[in-house]
Design an enzyme around this catalytic site. Structure first.
Site, PDB file in Angstrom:
ATOM      1  N   GLU A 101       0.818  -1.215   0.000  1.00  0.00           N
ATOM      2  CA  GLU A 101       0.000   0.000   0.000  1.00  0.00           C
ATOM      3  C   GLU A 101       0.853   1.268   0.000  1.00  0.00           C
ATOM      4  O   GLU A 101       0.492   2.267  -0.635  1.00  0.00           O
ATOM      5  CB  GLU A 101      -0.944  -0.006   1.206  1.00  0.00           C
ATOM      6  CG  GLU A 101      -2.098  -0.988   1.082  1.00  0.00           C
ATOM      7  CD  GLU A 101      -1.706  -2.441   1.342  1.00  0.00           C
ATOM      8  OE1 GLU A 101      -2.494  -3.347   1.008  1.00  0.00           O
ATOM      9  OE2 GLU A 101      -0.600  -2.654   1.888  1.00  0.00           O
ATOM     10  N   HIS A 171     -10.923  -6.059   8.481  1.00  0.00           N
ATOM     11  CA  HIS A 171     -11.667  -5.792   7.243  1.00  0.00           C
ATOM     12  C   HIS A 171     -12.984  -5.074   7.509  1.00  0.00           C
ATOM     13  O   HIS A 171     -13.939  -5.212   6.739  1.00  0.00           O
ATOM     14  CB  HIS A 171     -11.947  -7.111   6.495  1.00  0.00           C
ATOM     15  CG  HIS A 171     -10.720  -7.824   6.035  1.00  0.00           C
ATOM     16  ND1 HIS A 171     -10.003  -8.660   6.856  1.00  0.00           N
ATOM     17  CD2 HIS A 171     -10.063  -7.799   4.857  1.00  0.00           C
ATOM     18  CE1 HIS A 171      -8.967  -9.149   6.194  1.00  0.00           C
ATOM     19  NE2 HIS A 171      -8.978  -8.641   4.971  1.00  0.00           N
TER      20      HIS A 171
END
Length: 367
Positions: A101, A171
């Site tokens: 990321e 998540h």
């Protein structure tokens, strides 16, 4: 308006228990489609991931410098938001990146600074934190530190956020408040397909770097008649979804639908008139619309899935206290997740459900 706690709360607590049992088997919200926007032309039924796909398709078609990249976007991504775009525009414009990321954000900054319209996907908002330094120290400050000689304004970061029913601690998070503290960024959270397409196109074409947090629970649950045409919706402008006179309710993303259902129940069962506001973007955010509403109603409830402490609801509460203090009939109330990591099997107890919002609203009325 004065209501007795003893007469109202038992039903709410009963519903709270029933809801906690039911939520295990179903979503914590009922989706409310938007009324048709004031955009002429053809419309077609889309869910939210299809509307996002349509926006990306539009951006790639109308801007030859636009590129889409991220983990697994080549085959469509885990939520299918980039489906078939690589087939249509080729691997030089829609391409996979390594699972990094920080690298995705850093590449996006460089690409945007070099003249590309960079559209990056972070697969889950929970994993945006390795890119935090790049976004808040580089992207947000690029124009400022160069004295406006350089910028990376044509950078958009998309990231699925929020509860999905089984995401657990890695998540399900809602990290918007971290970025709302950063001058130089814009932060947007759509409530459905029509808003998602128009807001995403606005972000892609905006001269500042933008983050679009997309509530993943809405990808398939949210279905609307979306305009086929290329259109943009304003950033920094809240929507009043329902007008009322007793309580102002403020949310964004999925929580807007929770508050809409809350308002319906309160009006039907308790004759309480609620004004429901979708903040739409939290950086910048529409202080004027919020404060006008609060001065009218005198009571405020803010709901978000992120934890209580330093959630963006705290900024809203502080601003209301600063500008609307003499109009308040009760302290600003927040209904949020608790200050714990996001749980898995206990997700139903973590989320701000309509029953928690109803209970808080009744306390506001009885203050």
């Amino acid at each position: 308006m004065s209501l007795s706690k003893s007469s109202l709360l038992p039903n709410v607590l009963k519903n709270l228990f029933v809801s906690d049992v039911r939520i295990v088997r179903c979503s914590h919200f009922v989706y409310n489609p938007d009324p048709k926007p004031a955009i002429n032309g053809e419309r077609t039924k889309m869910n939210m991931f299809q509307a996002i796909n349509n926006a990306l398709d539009t951006a790639l078609k109308t801007d030859q410098k636009a590129i889409v990249f991220g983990e697994d976007v080549g085959f469509g991504g885990v939520f299918r938001c980039t489906l078939d775009l690589q087939k249509k525009y080729g691997k030089s414009r829609v391409f996979n990146t390594p699972l990094c990321e920080q690298g995705i954000a850093g590449f996006g900054i460089g690409a945007a600074a070099a003249g590309s319209t960079a559209i990056a996907e972070i697969q889950f908002a929970d994993y945006i934190f390795p890119a935090f330094d790049q976004l808040v120290n580089e992207a947000a400050k690029y124009r400022y530190r160069s004295g406006d000689q350089f910028d990376c304004g044509k950078l958009t970061i998309r990231a699925p956020c929020g509860a999905v029913g089984h995401g657990g601690l890695y998540h399900s998070q809602s990290p918007e408040a971290y970025f709302a503290h950063t001058p130089g960024l814009k932060v947007v959270i759509p409530r459905g397909p029509i808003k998602a397409k128009g807001l995403l196109l606005s972000c892609i074409r905006d001269p500042d770097p933008c983050l679009v947090f997309e509530p993943k629970a809405l990808y398939r649950a949210a279905v609307e008649e979306v305009p086929v045409a290329d259109y943009q919706l304003p950033l920094g402008k809240a929507d009043i979804l329902k007008e009322g006179k007793d309580i102002t309710m403020i949310g964004w993303g999925t929580q807007v639908h929770v508050l809409s259902e809350t308002a319906e129940i309160l009006e039907k069962e308790y004759k309480i008139s609620c004004e429901v506001i979708d903040l739409v973007s939290i950086l910048p955010w529409d202080q004027d619309t919020v404060c006008r509403s609060v001065c009218k109603t005198g009571r405020v409830l803010v709901a978000h899935e992120a934890p209580l402490t330093s959630g963006f609801g705290a900024e809203i509460a502080a601003t209301i206290q600063d500008h609307c203090f003499l109009n308040l009939e009760a302290p600003v109330a927040r209904v949020t997740g608790p200050d714990t990591p996001f749980p898995h099997v206990f997700e139903p107890f973590y989320l701000p459900t309509k029953w928690r919002c109803i209970e808080t609203a009744l306390k506001l009325m009885d203050y």
